[in-house]
Scaffold this motif. Structure first.
Motif, PDB file in Angstrom:
ATOM      1  N   SER A 362       0.855  -1.183   0.000  1.00 22.33           N
ATOM      2  CA  SER A 362       0.000   0.000   0.000  1.00 22.33           C
ATOM      3  C   SER A 362       0.893   1.236   0.000  1.00 22.33           C
ATOM      4  N   LEU A 363       0.299   2.424  -0.084  1.00 22.10           N
ATOM      5  CA  LEU A 363       1.095   3.648  -0.027  1.00 22.10           C
ATOM      6  C   LEU A 363       1.840   3.727   1.297  1.00 22.10           C
ATOM      7  N   ALA A 364       1.183   3.335   2.387  1.00 16.66           N
ATOM      8  CA  ALA A 364       1.844   3.331   3.696  1.00 16.66           C
ATOM      9  C   ALA A 364       3.022   2.349   3.707  1.00 16.66           C
ATOM     10  N   ASP A 365       2.853   1.219   3.030  1.00 16.16           N
ATOM     11  CA  ASP A 365       3.949   0.243   2.942  1.00 16.16           C
ATOM     12  C   ASP A 365       5.130   0.816   2.162  1.00 16.16           C
ATOM     13  N   TYR A 366       4.822   1.523   1.089  1.00 20.72           N
ATOM     14  CA  TYR A 366       5.894   2.161   0.316  1.00 20.72           C
ATOM     15  C   TYR A 366       6.647   3.168   1.180  1.00 20.72           C
ATOM     16  N   GLU A 367       5.909   3.954   1.937  1.00 25.56           N
ATOM     17  CA  GLU A 367       6.544   4.947   2.805  1.00 25.56           C
ATOM     18  C   GLU A 367       7.436   4.277   3.842  1.00 25.56           C
ATOM     19  N   GLN A 368       6.970   3.171   4.415  1.00 20.92           N
ATOM     20  CA  GLN A 368       7.763   2.451   5.397  1.00 20.92           C
ATOM     21  C   GLN A 368       8.996   1.821   4.762  1.00 20.92           C
ATOM     22  N   SER A 369       8.838   1.249   3.576  1.00 27.27           N
ATOM     23  CA  SER A 369       9.981   0.659   2.869  1.00 27.27           C
ATOM     24  C   SER A 369      11.021   1.719   2.550  1.00 27.27           C
ATOM     25  N   ASP A 370      10.553   2.875   2.111  1.00 29.41           N
ATOM     26  CA  ASP A 370      11.455   3.990   1.812  1.00 29.41           C
ATOM     27  C   ASP A 370      12.241   4.376   3.063  1.00 29.41           C
ATOM     28  N   LYS A 371      11.552   4.477   4.189  1.00 33.29           N
ATOM     29  CA  LYS A 371      12.200   4.864   5.447  1.00 33.29           C
ATOM     30  C   LYS A 371      13.232   3.834   5.881  1.00 33.29           C
ATOM     31  N   GLU A 372      12.868   2.558   5.840  1.00 26.85           N
ATOM     32  CA  GLU A 372      13.790   1.498   6.249  1.00 26.85           C
ATOM     33  C   GLU A 372      15.019   1.454   5.351  1.00 26.85           C
ATOM     34  N   ALA A 373      14.794   1.619   4.057  1.00 27.43           N
ATOM     35  CA  ALA A 373      15.908   1.567   3.111  1.00 27.43           C
ATOM     36  C   ALA A 373      16.875   2.723   3.346  1.00 27.43           C
ATOM     37  N   ARG A 374      16.348   3.891   3.611  1.00 32.22           N
ATOM     38  CA  ARG A 374      17.212   5.057   3.858  1.00 32.22           C
ATOM     39  C   ARG A 374      18.044   4.871   5.121  1.00 32.22           C
ATOM     40  N   ILE A 375      17.420   4.365   6.166  1.00 28.52           N
ATOM     41  CA  ILE A 375      18.147   4.154   7.425  1.00 28.52           C
ATOM     42  C   ILE A 375      19.291   3.160   7.220  1.00 28.52           C
ATOM     43  N   HIS A 376      18.998   2.063   6.531  1.00 36.03           N
ATOM     44  CA  HIS A 376      20.037   1.052   6.315  1.00 36.03           C
ATOM     45  C   HIS A 376      21.143   1.589   5.410  1.00 36.03           C
ATOM     46  N   ALA A 377      20.775   2.284   4.342  1.00 37.54           N
ATOM     47  CA  ALA A 377      21.787   2.834   3.431  1.00 37.54           C
ATOM     48  C   ALA A 377      22.662   3.864   4.153  1.00 37.54           C
ATOM     49  N   GLN A 378      22.063   4.673   5.007  1.00 36.35           N
ATOM     50  CA  GLN A 378      22.834   5.662   5.760  1.00 36.35           C
ATOM     51  C   GLN A 378      23.818   4.984   6.713  1.00 36.35           C
ATOM     52  N   GLU A 379      23.414   3.860   7.293  1.00 35.34           N
ATOM     53  CA  GLU A 379      24.328   3.102   8.156  1.00 35.34           C
ATOM     54  C   GLU A 379      25.515   2.569   7.356  1.00 35.34           C
ATOM     55  N   LEU A 380      25.249   2.122   6.134  1.00 34.54           N
ATOM     56  CA  LEU A 380      26.328   1.644   5.273  1.00 34.54           C
ATOM     57  C   LEU A 380      27.271   2.772   4.888  1.00 34.54           C
ATOM     58  N   VAL A 381      26.715   3.939   4.635  1.00 33.15           N
ATOM     59  CA  VAL A 381      27.540   5.103   4.304  1.00 33.15           C
ATOM     60  C   VAL A 381      28.488   5.427   5.457  1.00 33.15           C
ATOM     61  N   LYS A 382      27.989   5.369   6.676  1.00 30.15           N
ATOM     62  CA  LYS A 382      28.813   5.690   7.850  1.00 30.15           C
ATOM     63  C   LYS A 382      29.984   4.726   7.986  1.00 30.15           C
ATOM     64  N   LYS A 383      29.812   3.493   7.503  1.00 27.70           N
ATOM     65  CA  LYS A 383      30.863   2.485   7.611  1.00 27.70           C
ATOM     66  C   LYS A 383      31.909   2.600   6.494  1.00 27.70           C
ATOM     67  N   SER A 384      31.633   3.419   5.501  1.00 25.62           N
ATOM     68  CA  SER A 384      32.570   3.568   4.382  1.00 25.62           C
ATOM     69  C   SER A 384      33.878   4.180   4.877  1.00 25.62           C
ATOM     70  N   GLN A 385      34.966   3.709   4.334  1.00 29.30           N
ATOM     71  CA  GLN A 385      36.274   4.267   4.712  1.00 29.30           C
ATOM     72  C   GLN A 385      36.357   5.742   4.393  1.00 29.30           C
TER      73      GLN A 385
END
Length: 389
Positions: A362-385
């Motif tokens: 649903s639209l709410a599911d898309y919003e939640q997926s977007d949020k989760e993906a951003r949080i995880h990607a940002q964590e990966l960015v922080k781990k970059s050398q």
């Protein structure tokens, strides 16, 4: 006379749209302008074009804009909710959706709900929630006219044709500034190199997407929804000269191509004025200036973003939403030299694996997926050398 709401008026597409409106005052009137943080340019645009309203989606800039326009008969609003409201005004005939990324989704959905003529430059709207947008547009009578040069080309090639007679569409890619390069070169690429596109002048985010070929992957997903196609009906070919903007092959083997010089003003003007064609003084294409047009297959192994996007398209569900969110995060980081060029591929792939798959979101599911993906990607960015320097 068409009254325009230009969402993202301070960006590359928005500023070019205003140039077109200025050149054709008998055809276009600026009703609404919106921007996020570039208040200085937004104020200048409002003083020049005298719209009925302006919207500052970054509420921190509201006071500055309000004060600067206090002596003018211009309504000033702030926040995304206000933007969703103004696109539905009866005084708006055409909505140009030129806000970059997921941030443009809700205002386009609001325009779709109101049954507006929408000149769509925000490809992420259909990448993220294409199924919901197209279904709702069919219900309200909203018309989506593509602004991307490739989708505009397909749209123009289909004029007078029957969609069921399409065999496949072929999106052309310039190949970006690193065409032919291999990983041992790309590992050292910086943002300043990737921003030097050989053919097109675009905003920073889309220019990086072009360099990684993610832009072409997002366009494949967008085309699927825009034209009601099956995944296997969408193909990509690299065409370095950027003269053929895309092609349609029909069931009888005939192929149509739309051609022209690489200038975004043409598809912008076409989408704003549709169904009319409007004369202009844009530079004309001359075959004698381009004695050779070349084509080659994309390098999926080196430019893995294209493969990731294609896989997400076939997978469907929330996969394209996750892909898009991760890409927005890593491109932002790359522009700040916090991650490497090839690292972006890895981070997007890891984010796709991390976020739970949903087949019918649903639209709410898309919003939640977007949020989760951003949080995880940002964590990966922080781990970059690079982020630790």
């Amino acid at each position: 006379m068409k009254r325009l709401a230009i969402l993202g008026s301070t960006g590359s597409i928005g500023t070019q749209a205003l140039e077109i409106a200025e050149q054709h005052p008998d055809l276009f009137e600026v009703e609404v302008l919106s921007a996020h943080g570039n208040t200085e340019l937004l104020i200048a645009q409002a003083l020049k074009f005298r719209p009925n309203a302006v919207v500052v989606t970054d509420e921190a800039g509201y006071g500055v804009v309000k004060e600067a326009l206090a002596a003018r008969p211009v309504k000033v609003f702030s926040g995304h909710a206000a933007l969703n409201d103004v696109v539905q005004w009866d005084t708006v005939d055409v909505v140009l959706g030129a806000i970059v990324g997921f941030a443009g989704l809700h205002s386009i959905m609001a325009a779709v709900d109101a049954g507006k003529h929408i000149a769509l430059a925000n490809k992420e709207t259909l990448v993220v929630a294409g199924d919901l947008v197209i279904k709702r547009a069919a219900e309200t009578g909203a018309r989506l006219i593509p602004v991307d040069s490739e989708h505009s080309a397909i749209f123009q090639c289909l004029a007078g044709e029957r969609l069921q007679e399409i065999e496949k569409i072929i999106l052309t890619a310039s190949g970006g500034p690193f065409l032919g390069r291999k990983p041992n070169f790309l590992v050292n690429v910086k943002a300043s190199h990737a921003l030097q596109h050989p053919n097109w002048t675009m905003g920073a985010k889309i220019t990086i997407d072009s360099a990684t070929l993610m832009n072409k992957g997002l366009e494949m997903i967008e085309a699927k929804w825009l034209f009601g196609l099956k995944n296997e009906q969408i193909d990509v070919v690299v065409h370095p000269q950027s003269i053929i903007h895309s092609l349609v092959q029909f069931i009888d083997g005939s192929v149509k191509a739309q051609m022209g010089l690489p200038d975004m003003k043409l598809p912008i003007q076409y989408a704003l004025a549709y169904p009319r064609r409007v004369p202009n003084d844009f530079k004309r294409f001359d075959f004698k200036d381009f004695p050779k047009l070349t084509f080659e297959a994309p390098d999926y192994k080196t430019f893995r973003n294209l493969a990731l996007a294609k896989d997400a398209m076939y997978r469907g569900g929330n996969a394209p939403c996750v892909l898009n969110a991760a890409n927005e995060v890593v491109v932002h980081a790359f522009l700040q030299n916090k991650v490497g060029f090839l690292e972006m591929n890895d981070m997007i792939e890891q984010t796709l694996s991390h976020v739970s798959f949903m087949e019918h979101p649903s639209l709410a599911d898309y919003e939640q997926s977007d949020k989760e993906a951003r949080i995880h990607a940002q964590e990966l960015v922080k781990k970059s050398q690079l982020s630790t320097y």
